[in-house]
Design an enzyme around this catalytic site. Structure first.
Site, PDB file in Angstrom:
ATOM      1  N   ASP A 104      -3.561  -9.802  12.127  1.00  0.00           N
ATOM      2  CA  ASP A 104      -3.508 -10.196  10.727  1.00  0.00           C
ATOM      3  C   ASP A 104      -4.435  -9.246  10.006  1.00  0.00           C
ATOM      4  O   ASP A 104      -5.556  -8.995  10.440  1.00  0.00           O
ATOM      5  CB  ASP A 104      -3.929 -11.640  10.498  1.00  0.00           C
ATOM      6  N   GLY A 157       2.757  -0.468   3.514  1.00  0.00           N
ATOM      7  CA  GLY A 157       1.854  -1.304   2.722  1.00  0.00           C
ATOM      8  C   GLY A 157       1.061  -0.533   1.675  1.00  0.00           C
ATOM      9  O   GLY A 157       1.611   0.251   0.893  1.00  0.00           O
TER      10      GLY A 157
HETATM   11  P1  IMP Z   1       0.049  -9.761   7.492  1.00  0.00           P
HETATM   12  O1  IMP Z   1      -1.096  -9.442   8.406  1.00  0.00           O
HETATM   13  O2  IMP Z   1       1.362  -9.800   8.228  1.00  0.00           O
HETATM   14  O3  IMP Z   1      -0.216 -10.967   6.682  1.00  0.00           O
HETATM   15  O4  IMP Z   1       0.237  -8.554   6.495  1.00  0.00           O
HETATM   16  C1  IMP Z   1      -0.726  -7.615   6.276  1.00  0.00           C
HETATM   17  C2  IMP Z   1      -0.411  -6.825   5.027  1.00  0.00           C
HETATM   18  O5  IMP Z   1      -1.585  -6.096   4.709  1.00  0.00           O
HETATM   19  C3  IMP Z   1       0.690  -5.794   5.225  1.00  0.00           C
HETATM   20  O6  IMP Z   1       1.953  -6.262   4.887  1.00  0.00           O
HETATM   21  C4  IMP Z   1       0.230  -4.692   4.281  1.00  0.00           C
HETATM   22  O7  IMP Z   1       0.615  -4.983   2.983  1.00  0.00           O
HETATM   23  C5  IMP Z   1      -1.287  -4.781   4.371  1.00  0.00           C
HETATM   24  N1  IMP Z   1      -1.786  -3.897   5.432  1.00  0.00           N
HETATM   25  C6  IMP Z   1      -2.355  -4.250   6.607  1.00  0.00           C
HETATM   26  N2  IMP Z   1      -2.680  -3.177   7.332  1.00  0.00           N
HETATM   27  C7  IMP Z   1      -2.293  -2.120   6.609  1.00  0.00           C
HETATM   28  C8  IMP Z   1      -2.351  -0.720   6.848  1.00  0.00           C
HETATM   29  O8  IMP Z   1      -2.782  -0.223   7.890  1.00  0.00           O
HETATM   30  N3  IMP Z   1      -1.860   0.037   5.863  1.00  0.00           N
HETATM   31  C9  IMP Z   1      -1.367  -0.453   4.708  1.00  0.00           C
HETATM   32  N4  IMP Z   1      -1.275  -1.729   4.447  1.00  0.00           N
HETATM   33  C10 IMP Z   1      -1.739  -2.578   5.397  1.00  0.00           C
END
Ligand code: IMP
Length: 200
Positions: free
Chosen positions: A73, A161
């Site tokens: 996460d 992201g």
């Molecule tokens: P989750 O952990 O699935 O809730 O989502 C994490 C969100 O954080 C991703 O969809 C991205 O928008 C952002 N994120 C996490 N790590 C990265 C990264 O390494 N690069 C760019 N965005 C990131």
């Protein structure tokens, strides 16, 4: 079980960008599965912290798949926005996980706080919590962070992201401009992974 090397694992994510990166961190000889291959939808992320959410996902996918799971996460914390989007980083992209929309939202919010934010250093950090969950309910969690700042414009075509708007400290490039092989070595996920590498 925890001291036996892992040979087979499910990456607990339905985010292609993350899967690609975690796959790259894992040793080549491990058999890797994804929730998509096994038709497992993602659980609701109801945790209050990165750690709680990574544990929730790792446990969920491990139970559903009946194998060891590694889940992440992660998100971006922007100081000027009081740490937002934080654990809501993915949700800022809407139902379709539209990263352009999420980035627009960041710029809109910064404008609301300070129209002159582009003249300042807008401090930010990426945070990643990784959890390995074993089938005997044992687990381990680690956290990695990388500090940097928000780019005045969106730059670069690599990554996913918020990569095009994040410039890590000591770099002139955004993560979006960096070749993946370089980003994967230094980012929050790599830092978190180093702490649990011994299990592979
Ligand atoms: P989750 O952990 O699935 O809730 O989502 C994490 C969100 O954080 C991703 O969809 C991205 O928008 C952002 N994120 C996490 N790590 C990265 C990264 O390494 N690069 C760019 N965005 C990131």
């Amino acid at each position: 079980m925890k001291n036996k090397k892992i040979t087979k694992i499910i990456i607990g994510s339905n985010n292609p960008g993350k899967i690609k990166e975690i796959r790259d961190l894992l040793p080549n000889n491990i058999k890797i599965y994804t929730p998509k291959q096994l038709n497992i939808p993602s659980p609701k992320e109801v945790g209050r912290t990165f750690r709680e959410n990574s544990l929730l996902k790792a446990k969920f996918f491990s139970r559903k798949a009946g194998m060891i799971c590694i889940a992440d996460d992660s998100g971006l914390r922007i100081k000027m926005l009081g740490g937002s989007p934080g654990i809501y980083s993915a949700r800022w992209g809407g139902k379709k996980n539209n990263f352009n929309l999420a980035i627009k939202k960041v710029y809109n919010k910064l404008n609301l706080v300070d129209l002159k934010w582009r003249e300042k250093k807008v401090k930010a950090k990426f945070v990643c919590s990784l959890t390995i969950y074993w089938t005997n309910k044992k687990y381990i969690t680690s956290v990695g962070t990388i500090e940097g700042q928000i780019s005045k414009v969106k730059l670069g075509k690599y990554g996913f992201g918020y990569d095009p708007i994040f410039i890590p400290n000591k770099s002139k490039l955004t993560f979006g401009e960096m070749k993946p092989i370089k980003k994967y070595k230094i980012d929050h996920r790599a830092i978190a992974f180093k702490k649990i590498k011994k299990f592979f």
